[in-house]
Enzyme design. Structure first.
Site, PDB file in Angstrom:
ATOM      1  N   ASP A  28       0.836  -1.210   0.000  1.00  0.00           N
ATOM      2  CA  ASP A  28       0.000   0.000   0.000  1.00  0.00           C
ATOM      3  C   ASP A  28       0.869   1.258   0.000  1.00  0.00           C
ATOM      4  OD1 ASP A  28      -2.278   1.508   0.011  1.00  0.00           O
ATOM      5  OD2 ASP A  28      -2.696   1.253   2.146  1.00  0.00           O
ATOM      6  N   HIS A  45       3.267   3.218  -9.060  1.00  0.00           N
ATOM      7  CA  HIS A  45       3.029   1.796  -9.349  1.00  0.00           C
ATOM      8  C   HIS A  45       4.270   1.149  -9.986  1.00  0.00           C
ATOM      9  CE1 HIS A  45      -0.969   2.269  -7.976  1.00  0.00           C
ATOM     10  NE2 HIS A  45      -1.400   2.974  -9.006  1.00  0.00           N
ATOM     11  N   LEU A 139      10.833 -20.944  -3.887  1.00  0.00           N
ATOM     12  CA  LEU A 139       9.793 -20.038  -3.363  1.00  0.00           C
ATOM     13  C   LEU A 139       8.486 -20.196  -4.145  1.00  0.00           C
ATOM     14  CD1 LEU A 139       8.952 -17.447  -1.666  1.00  0.00           C
ATOM     15  CD2 LEU A 139       9.734 -16.125  -3.643  1.00  0.00           C
TER      16      LEU A 139
HETATM   17  C1  FPP Z   1      -1.270   0.190  -3.632  1.00  0.00           C
HETATM   18  O1  FPP Z   1      -0.995   1.522  -3.786  1.00  0.00           O
HETATM   19  C2  FPP Z   1      -1.042  -0.693  -4.800  1.00  0.00           C
HETATM   20  C3  FPP Z   1      -2.014  -1.256  -5.613  1.00  0.00           C
HETATM   21  C4  FPP Z   1      -3.415  -0.973  -5.535  1.00  0.00           C
HETATM   22  C5  FPP Z   1      -1.804  -2.257  -6.636  1.00  0.00           C
HETATM   23  C6  FPP Z   1      -0.712  -2.111  -7.571  1.00  0.00           C
HETATM   24  C7  FPP Z   1       0.473  -2.811  -7.110  1.00  0.00           C
HETATM   25  C8  FPP Z   1       1.582  -2.788  -7.797  1.00  0.00           C
HETATM   26  C9  FPP Z   1       1.706  -2.076  -9.108  1.00  0.00           C
HETATM   27  C10 FPP Z   1       2.767  -3.489  -7.243  1.00  0.00           C
HETATM   28  C11 FPP Z   1       3.300  -4.430  -8.237  1.00  0.00           C
HETATM   29  C12 FPP Z   1       2.539  -5.668  -8.408  1.00  0.00           C
HETATM   30  C13 FPP Z   1       2.806  -6.523  -9.418  1.00  0.00           C
HETATM   31  C14 FPP Z   1       2.246  -7.912  -9.411  1.00  0.00           C
HETATM   32  C15 FPP Z   1       3.692  -6.122 -10.521  1.00  0.00           C
HETATM   33  P1  FPP Z   1      -2.194   2.581  -3.845  1.00  0.00           P
HETATM   34  O2  FPP Z   1      -2.400   2.946  -5.268  1.00  0.00           O
HETATM   35  O3  FPP Z   1      -3.387   2.028  -3.152  1.00  0.00           O
HETATM   36  O4  FPP Z   1      -1.565   3.779  -3.055  1.00  0.00           O
HETATM   37  P2  FPP Z   1      -2.340   4.941  -2.257  1.00  0.00           P
HETATM   38  O5  FPP Z   1      -3.131   4.280  -1.165  1.00  0.00           O
HETATM   39  O6  FPP Z   1      -1.207   5.771  -1.720  1.00  0.00           O
HETATM   40  O7  FPP Z   1      -3.182   5.683  -3.253  1.00  0.00           O
END
Ligand code: FPP
Length: 253
Positions: A28, A45, A139
């Site tokens: 997060d 991201h 893993l």
């Molecule tokens: C949280 O940050 C992240 C996500 C909702 C999902 C996206 C995750 C990734 C891109 C990590 C990589 C994963 C893979 C499998 C490549 P947020 O957008 O909720 O942040 P905020 O709460 O600060 O807005």
């Protein structure tokens, strides 16, 4: 893709550090990380995907057996369409372009979540990465994608109800093991510890059944900043926790 040698498993064992068998991670804070730097959310991201690669390497080096990463929840579809498409593209690239590296490092990939209704290309990619890594014994990387704990429990209920309806199962014979076998995570041990970054202290529909006895560790840093120092701090906190599973004495896990 560079052809660097495979990561040395268990190379960084630290005496006295308890290594969880199964680590869950709620990644997060990508958006806030980007905002704090005056950048678009998409850059958060991109940095988040890099942080996940770092964590996969750390889990290999420290000997974690299963890592479940919450990459996209059933609720994330409500974000603006451009952001959803960007995240989906990142996940696709992560799965496709890192495949060779994952195979070289003996990583077994499993995707949990609802597959019905996903774009057919994504369904093919999921099936492909699972098939190509199925025989790997290192893993187990479990990517929770289009995943929601309540949806998982709902589909489990349907599967068991169908088995009862078909006369394959008596209601009185339904046990916790019956439920576990009907969840997406069938065969995977429950997470010993779940880490959530960015200071938020909630589950957000992650592994609701499986987290009954998981240790919960909340850390303030945003997900893209996750590194070895934070990983070790979280595992030191986990090492200090006493797991009683409802009993009175600490159990060795
Ligand atoms: C949280 O940050 C992240 C996500 C909702 C999902 C996206 C995750 C990734 C891109 C990590 C990589 C994963 C893979 C499998 C490549 P947020 O957008 O909720 O942040 P905020 O709460 O600060 O807005």
């Amino acid at each position: 893709m560079s052809s660097t040698p495979a990561i040395d498993s268990n190379a960084h064992q630290k005496p006295g550090l308890r290594i969880p068998r199964h680590l869950g991670i709620i990644m997060d804070g990508n958006g806030r990380w980007a905002r704090a730097r005056g950048k678009p959310r998409t850059e958060g991201h991109v940095a988040g995907a890099k942080a996940l690669r770092r964590l996969v390497e750390l889990c290999i080096r420290y000997g974690v057996e299963h890592l479940t990463a919450f990459s996209f929840s059933s609720e994330n579809w409500t974000r603006p369409r451009d952001e959803v498409n960007f995240i989906l593209g990142l996940i696709r690239r992560f799965v496709a372009s890192d495949l060779e590296k994952l195979v070289r490092n003996n990583v077994h990939v499993r995707i949990i979540g609802e597959r019905d209704g996903l774009d057919p290309a994504m369904q093919r990619l999921i099936a492909d990465v699972e098939a190509k890594t199925a025989r790997n014994t290192g893993l187990e990387l479990i990517i929770a994608f289009n995943y929601g704990g309540k949806a998982e429990i709902t589909q489990m209920t349907r599967r068991i109800a169908r088995a009862v309806q078909a006369g394959e199962l008596e209601p009185g014979d339904i046990t916790e093991e019956t439920v576990e076998r009907a969840l997406y995570t069938s065969g995977i041990p429950d997470p010993d510890v779940i880490i959530r970054t960015s200071g938020e202290q909630r589950f957000s529909n992650f592994l609701l059944w499986q987290s009954a006895y998981s240790e919960l560790i909340f850390i303030d840093e945003y997900w893209p900043d996750f590194d070895e120092e934070i990983f070790l701090r979280a595992l030191e906190e986990y090492t200090r926790r006493e797991r009683r599973f409802g009993g009175i004495e600490a159990r060795i896990t």
